[in-house]
Scaffold this motif. Structure first.
Motif, PDB file in Angstrom:
ATOM      1  N   GLY A 205     -13.192  -8.525 -11.666  1.00  0.00           N
ATOM      2  CA  GLY A 205     -12.818 -10.314 -11.735  1.00  0.00           C
ATOM      3  C   GLY A 205     -13.160 -10.879 -13.150  1.00  0.00           C
ATOM      4  O   GLY A 205     -12.537 -11.749 -13.545  1.00  0.00           O
ATOM      5  N   PHE A 206     -14.399 -10.458 -13.486  1.00  0.00           N
ATOM      6  CA  PHE A 206     -14.795 -11.157 -14.672  1.00  0.00           C
ATOM      7  C   PHE A 206     -14.135 -10.448 -15.912  1.00  0.00           C
ATOM      8  O   PHE A 206     -13.708 -11.197 -16.718  1.00  0.00           O
ATOM      9  N   LEU A 207     -13.744  -9.244 -15.801  1.00  0.00           N
ATOM     10  CA  LEU A 207     -13.005  -8.680 -16.796  1.00  0.00           C
ATOM     11  C   LEU A 207     -11.572  -9.097 -16.890  1.00  0.00           C
ATOM     12  O   LEU A 207     -11.037  -9.152 -18.046  1.00  0.00           O
ATOM     13  N   ALA A 231      -8.090  -0.739 -21.488  1.00  0.00           N
ATOM     14  CA  ALA A 231      -8.325   0.791 -20.962  1.00  0.00           C
ATOM     15  C   ALA A 231      -9.727   0.913 -20.178  1.00  0.00           C
ATOM     16  O   ALA A 231      -9.801   1.483 -19.447  1.00  0.00           O
ATOM     17  N   PHE A 232     -10.702  -0.051 -20.607  1.00  0.00           N
ATOM     18  CA  PHE A 232     -12.010  -0.197 -20.088  1.00  0.00           C
ATOM     19  C   PHE A 232     -11.691  -0.984 -18.622  1.00  0.00           C
ATOM     20  O   PHE A 232     -12.224  -0.384 -17.619  1.00  0.00           O
ATOM     21  N   ILE A 233     -10.747  -1.842 -18.819  1.00  0.00           N
ATOM     22  CA  ILE A 233     -10.337  -2.377 -17.276  1.00  0.00           C
ATOM     23  C   ILE A 233      -9.683  -1.596 -16.045  1.00  0.00           C
ATOM     24  O   ILE A 233     -10.087  -1.681 -15.241  1.00  0.00           O
ATOM     25  N   LEU A 235     -10.489   1.545 -16.291  1.00  0.00           N
ATOM     26  CA  LEU A 235     -11.391   2.498 -15.660  1.00  0.00           C
ATOM     27  C   LEU A 235     -12.229   1.894 -14.784  1.00  0.00           C
ATOM     28  O   LEU A 235     -12.560   2.371 -13.567  1.00  0.00           O
ATOM     29  N   ILE A 236     -12.557   0.542 -14.729  1.00  0.00           N
ATOM     30  CA  ILE A 236     -13.354  -0.014 -13.864  1.00  0.00           C
ATOM     31  C   ILE A 236     -12.577  -0.224 -12.385  1.00  0.00           C
ATOM     32  O   ILE A 236     -13.046  -0.159 -11.532  1.00  0.00           O
ATOM     33  N   ALA A 237     -11.126  -0.506 -12.540  1.00  0.00           N
ATOM     34  CA  ALA A 237     -10.115  -0.593 -11.288  1.00  0.00           C
ATOM     35  C   ALA A 237     -10.369   0.728 -10.740  1.00  0.00           C
ATOM     36  O   ALA A 237     -10.289   0.562  -9.468  1.00  0.00           O
ATOM     37  N   ALA A 238     -10.124   1.885 -11.634  1.00  0.00           N
ATOM     38  CA  ALA A 238     -10.115   3.080 -10.857  1.00  0.00           C
ATOM     39  C   ALA A 238     -11.578   3.418 -10.095  1.00  0.00           C
ATOM     40  O   ALA A 238     -11.711   3.796  -8.827  1.00  0.00           O
ATOM     41  N   ALA A 239     -12.681   3.205 -10.608  1.00  0.00           N
ATOM     42  CA  ALA A 239     -13.938   3.169 -10.068  1.00  0.00           C
ATOM     43  C   ALA A 239     -13.913   2.243  -8.780  1.00  0.00           C
ATOM     44  O   ALA A 239     -14.781   2.737  -7.701  1.00  0.00           O
ATOM     45  N   THR A 240     -13.671   1.097  -8.902  1.00  0.00           N
ATOM     46  CA  THR A 240     -13.567   0.228  -7.715  1.00  0.00           C
ATOM     47  C   THR A 240     -12.904   0.568  -6.580  1.00  0.00           C
ATOM     48  O   THR A 240     -13.229   0.635  -5.302  1.00  0.00           O
TER      49      THR A 240
END
Length: 285
Positions: A205-207, A231-233, A235-240
């Protein structure tokens, strides 16, 4: 029946009279004797066609739309994680094209393929994530209902309160993990997984806020840096999404494939037992 006459007439002129008899005596001249009761045990000549059989409808109850949506939460989260994982490579490919384009021309076909890959993965991941979020809320309602039904208690949180906590922006960054922690309050490992997922969920959410600010900056370098941020967002979405699937499987006592998890108990074996087992195995060979 005797004919009723005036009750004020003398008894001799009335149309009937009362006669007292014993219960077994005939009621009149020529009346047949009442049949005597059969002293034998009553029994049926054949199996009766009636009974007290209770016909129970064993057909499964029809699932509601919310329960059917909850059953799809695993597949939707998996698809969302895969699409966002592919979006990471699509964004990195676009950044590589931008770097290459500083000194050389890029073929038009390559640009179109790069744009199509980014749009397909990002937009597909977003739509799937929204459906997965709806399915996750339906699953949460069902999981809490089943848990409190097994414990024969009433859920302290109403259905409307849970829906508001999961749907209202900013509030949905705090309340869904609280609802999950109430489900795994007796499972230390499950609580740890929920807290890890909570960190990724709040960070994502912060990203999103950072990404909205970054895209407002002018300049080619800001645009290139925005590609890396996207790309980083992703990656975080996939991990979440993957972590949420792990949490759900943990609460359901299933493995990552959705199969029932078999409990494994590790027992320490003394060294003497292992040393005695080796000669016996060699002798058997």
């Amino acid at each position: 029946m005797p004919v009723r006459t005036d009750v004020y007439l003398p008894p001799a002129r009335r149309g009937f009279r009362w006669i007292a008899r014993n219960p077994g005596e005939p009621r009149g001249v020529g009346d047949p004797q009442p049949p005597r009761a059969d002293p034998s045990t009553p029994r049926y000549d054949a199996i009766p066609a009636w009974g007290l059989t209770d016909v129970v409808d064993t057909s499964p109850a029809e699932e509601s739309r919310a329960d059917r949506m909850a059953d799809r939460v695993g597949s939707l989260l998996t698809i969302a994680a895969v699409l966002y994982g592919l979006a990471v490579f699509a964004e990195l490919g676009r950044y590589a094209i931008l770097v290459y384009n500083q000194t050389r021309l890029v073929p038009q076909l390559l640009l179109r393929l790069s744009d199509a890959a980014v749009y397909f993965t990002q937009l597909g991941g977003l739509l799937t994530a929204v459906l997965a979020a709806v399915a996750a809320v339906c699953w949460l309602l069902r999981a809490r209902r089943d848990l409190y039904a097994r414990e024969k208690r009433t859920d302290p949180r109403s259905r409307g309160e849970i829906l508001v906590g999961c749907a209202v922006p900013v509030l949905n960054l705090v309340m869904p993990p609280v609802y999950l922690l109430e489900l795994v309050r007796r499972d230390p490992r499950g609580s740890r997984l929920v807290k890890i997922w909570w960190g990724f969920w709040a960070f994502s959410g912060f990203l999103l806020v950072v990404n909205a600010y970054w895209r407002s900056r002018p300049g080619l370098q800001a645009m290139a840096d925005g590609v890396l941020l996207s790309a980083f967002i992703a990656l975080i979405a996939a991990a979440t999404a993957a972590l949420l699937l792990v949490v759900i499987r943990r609460i359901e006592h299933k493995d990552w494939r959705g199969e029932p998890d078999t409990a494994t108990r590790w027992v320490p074996v003394p060294r003497s037992v292992l040393e005695n087992a080796v000669p016996e195995k060699a002798a058997a060979q």
